[in-house]
Design an enzyme around this catalytic site. Structure first.
Site, mmCIF file in Angstrom:
data_model
loop_
_atom_site.group_PDB
_atom_site.id
_atom_site.type_symbol
_atom_site.label_atom_id
_atom_site.label_comp_id
_atom_site.label_asym_id
_atom_site.label_seq_id
_atom_site.Cartn_x
_atom_site.Cartn_y
_atom_site.Cartn_z
ATOM 1 N N ALA A 52 -0.083 -8.355 1.978
ATOM 2 C CA ALA A 52 -0.340 -7.230 1.070
ATOM 3 C C ALA A 52 -0.591 -5.940 1.854
ATOM 4 C CB ALA A 52 -1.514 -7.549 0.151
ATOM 5 N N ALA A 55 2.731 -4.738 3.075
ATOM 6 C CA ALA A 55 3.485 -4.182 1.947
ATOM 7 C C ALA A 55 2.970 -2.798 1.563
ATOM 8 C CB ALA A 55 3.404 -5.127 0.746
ATOM 9 N N GLU A 56 1.650 -2.655 1.418
ATOM 10 C CA GLU A 56 1.114 -1.353 1.014
ATOM 11 C C GLU A 56 1.336 -0.305 2.096
ATOM 12 O OE1 GLU A 56 -2.578 0.858 -1.172
ATOM 13 O OE2 GLU A 56 -2.519 -1.319 -1.108
ATOM 14 N N THR A 57 1.254 -0.694 3.340
ATOM 15 C CA THR A 57 1.496 0.237 4.441
ATOM 16 C C THR A 57 2.924 0.783 4.374
ATOM 17 O OG1 THR A 57 -0.121 -0.851 5.867
ATOM 18 C CG2 THR A 57 1.600 0.454 6.948
ATOM 19 N N SER A 60 3.577 2.894 1.218
ATOM 20 C CA SER A 60 2.852 4.169 1.301
ATOM 21 C C SER A 60 3.517 5.138 2.275
ATOM 22 C CB SER A 60 1.400 3.935 1.719
ATOM 23 O OG SER A 60 0.708 3.246 0.717
#
Length: 134
Positions: A52, A55-57, A60
């Site tokens: 996660a 993925a968020e990195t 973003s």
């Protein structure tokens, strides 16, 4: 770990602590890698939270590239489905734009192992806003 143009240095971030390396960033796509070693849960499997974070990195960073100069991207929703896990090696995440708007950007992020087996599918939505840091 690689610093990304237009962003503050990453050496004191979670990105650095997890060993994430950013390979490519553009509004439509971002790619990065992360070692399994050091990012596992007690059973020796890649931690779902690590997937996660990757993925968020990536989503973003792509959203920030889409937002443009003087603007930032902040995650407002993340979901992830874990299909399988890994015990060793390096995983690769690829974020692909689903929606690129003026205030929201949404990405699908696929995390794969070294044999191109899908480990995780995530979706991230970022709010795009003016950079209020002074």
């Amino acid at each position: 770990m690689t610093d990304v143009d237009g962003l503050p240095p990453l050496d004191q971030t979670l990105i650095a602590r997890m060993g994430i390396t950013i390979l490519e960033v553009a509004p439509e796509r971002a790619v990065g890698t992360m070692p399994v070693d050091g990012n596992t849960q007690p059973y020796g499997l890649l931690h779902g939270g690590a997937s996660a974070v990757l993925a968020e990195t990536l989503g973003s960073f792509a959203a920030a590239a889409h937002a443009g100069p003087g603007r930032i991207a902040v995650g407002i929703e993340l979901n992830a489905t874990h299909h399988r896990s890994a015990r060793e090696g390096t995983v690769t995440g690829t974020a692909r734009a689903v929606h690129l708007g003026s205030t929201l950007a949404t990405y699908e992020i696929v995390v794969e192992d070294s044999e191109s087996r899908r480990l995780c599918t995530a979706r991230l939505t970022c709010m795009l806003m003016d950079d209020r840091r002074s």
